[in-house]
Structure formats: structure tokens, C-alpha cells
Motif scaffolding. Sequence first.
Motif, PDB file in Angstrom:
ATOM      1  N   ARG A 120      91.931  -2.570  34.232  1.00 43.23           N
ATOM      2  CA  ARG A 120      92.389  -1.844  33.205  1.00 43.23           C
ATOM      3  C   ARG A 120      93.102  -0.563  33.589  1.00 43.23           C
ATOM      4  O   ARG A 120      94.099  -0.036  33.027  1.00 43.23           O
ATOM      5  N   HIS A 121      92.701   0.042  34.659  1.00 44.30           N
ATOM      6  CA  HIS A 121      93.248   1.344  35.073  1.00 44.30           C
ATOM      7  C   HIS A 121      93.473   1.131  36.669  1.00 44.30           C
ATOM      8  O   HIS A 121      92.767   1.639  37.577  1.00 44.30           O
ATOM      9  N   ASP A 139      85.818  -5.353  28.931  1.00 43.06           N
ATOM     10  CA  ASP A 139      87.252  -4.936  28.602  1.00 43.06           C
ATOM     11  C   ASP A 139      87.898  -5.019  29.700  1.00 43.06           C
ATOM     12  O   ASP A 139      89.265  -5.620  29.753  1.00 43.06           O
ATOM     13  N   ASN A 140      87.496  -4.883  30.978  1.00 39.91           N
ATOM     14  CA  ASN A 140      88.247  -5.044  32.232  1.00 39.91           C
ATOM     15  C   ASN A 140      88.548  -6.655  32.393  1.00 39.91           C
ATOM     16  O   ASN A 140      89.670  -6.973  33.001  1.00 39.91           O
ATOM     17  N   ASN A 142      89.136  -8.657  30.138  1.00 44.50           N
ATOM     18  CA  ASN A 142      90.094  -8.993  29.239  1.00 44.50           C
ATOM     19  C   ASN A 142      91.626  -8.572  29.766  1.00 44.50           C
ATOM     20  O   ASN A 142      92.502  -8.898  29.168  1.00 44.50           O
ATOM     21  N   GLN A 143      91.513  -7.672  30.873  1.00 44.13           N
ATOM     22  CA  GLN A 143      92.790  -7.114  31.273  1.00 44.13           C
ATOM     23  C   GLN A 143      93.497  -7.956  32.505  1.00 44.13           C
ATOM     24  O   GLN A 143      94.393  -7.355  32.935  1.00 44.13           O
TER      25      GLN A 143
END
Length: 248
Positions: A120-121, A139-140, A142-143
Motif C-alpha cells: 500500500r505504501h 487492504d495491503n 488488495n494492493q
Amino acid sequence: MRYAIIADVHSNLVAFQAVLQDIESKGGIDEIWCLGDVVGYGPEPHACIELLCQYKHICVAGNHDWAAISKLDISDFNPYAAQAILWTRQQLAAGDMNYLQGLPQRIKRGDFTLVHGSPRHPIWEYLEPGWLSTKDVEDNFNQFDTKFCLVGHSHKPIVFQQDSLKHYSVTKIPSEIRLSFESERLIINPGGVGQPRDGDPRASYAIYDGEAQMVYYYRVNYDISATQQKMMEYNLPSPLTERLSYGY
Ligand code: ZN
């Protein structure tokens, strides 16, 4: 093909050399996959870049790599890390700076995505249990769109898993991961070469064997006092020197 997976060398040439020697003793590799932070903290930034470049390799950018070339502000760094970065900036040759400047944030190779921090970042997020909610972990996952992701940054050898029902778990990295039998998607951190932080001071790395579809995880003893001696010679902050003895 066999690949060494290394992260967070952090200018620790002695640890890096020990890992390379260990790799040779295990039959060698075809390419190094480096997860960033080649420089920062330690006493030999130039020599570490030079040594990495002697090998066929790919490498993504870490936060210290960017800070060393002023691509990232050091105001978010702790005072010791910032002091080491200011010193590192004076040690880099023009070629080193060009090399760091050219590092991408993300590389995709077959089933693997490589980033320093998180999908993600990529530059600054720590994928560390305790710091992240399940939503953050989800979320990660999904990234990135490959089955596996390789990260560094936390200097902690761990594996995040996403099973077919999208349940999440995290474990210490096992000594062997059989990828072909894994239905899970994984985010794998091989630990840090030059500044381990899991309470074990030995250098940490992994080898991915593409044919066997295995990831092997290793720890390597190195001459910690040799690196510490150089850090003292260059007046690098003593907490950075001392932590190498304890692996935190
Ligand atoms: Zn690092």
C-alpha cells in the motif's frame, strides 16, 4: 533459477559479505532480489552498493535509500537514524547516488511483487503485527495482484497469510515454505541482513528456489564487532552500534 531474497543491508558490509558467503555455501543463486534500504545506519554505504552491483540483481527503494539522496525528508526519522543519514550523504559517490535515484518503488517478477515497506505504501509503511488492524492487512493484500509479495522495512522475519476465505494470520517465518502447496497468498519478510530486530543478532535472509517452488529461510553469524568498530571510528550514534549486539 534460484534467488536470494535480502532486505535492509543498511551499510553493514560485514553482514552482507557473510550472507553472500553463506549463499555460496548453499549452492549459490542466479539473481539477488533486494528489498531496499541498502544504506543508512551502518558504516559502509558505498561498499555495500558496490558489492550489490557486482551481482545480477533487482532492487526496490527503501526509505533510507531515498533519505540518503534527499528524496525523502529526514524530519520523520528518529535522531540517530537522521544523524546516520547526514553522514551517509557525505559518503556516497556520484555513481551511488545515481544508483539509488534509479531504484523503483515496486517490481513484479512472476508470482512475486517486491516492495520495501508495504504494497500500500512501498516506502514507509511498516507491516508489523500489532501496528496494523485486520482491515490494514486486508487492504495491503488488495494492493498487489500477484500471489506472493516480498517486503522488508520492519527487519522482522514474518509471514502474513490470506487464505481462500480471506482470513488473515501472521506467523514467524518458518525455515521452509512450500509455495506449490500453498493455497494462501503470502506476504513474506525475510528479516534484515544488516540490522536484525527480532532479538536474534544474526543476519537474516531467504532463498527462493523457483524449480522446487520453495522458500528457505536462514540466519548467519557475522563479525558484529568488526561493524561496530567501524561505526565507532566514524562516530555514528552509539545506540545504533549497540543494538547490533542484541538484534533489536
Ligand atoms: Zn530498514
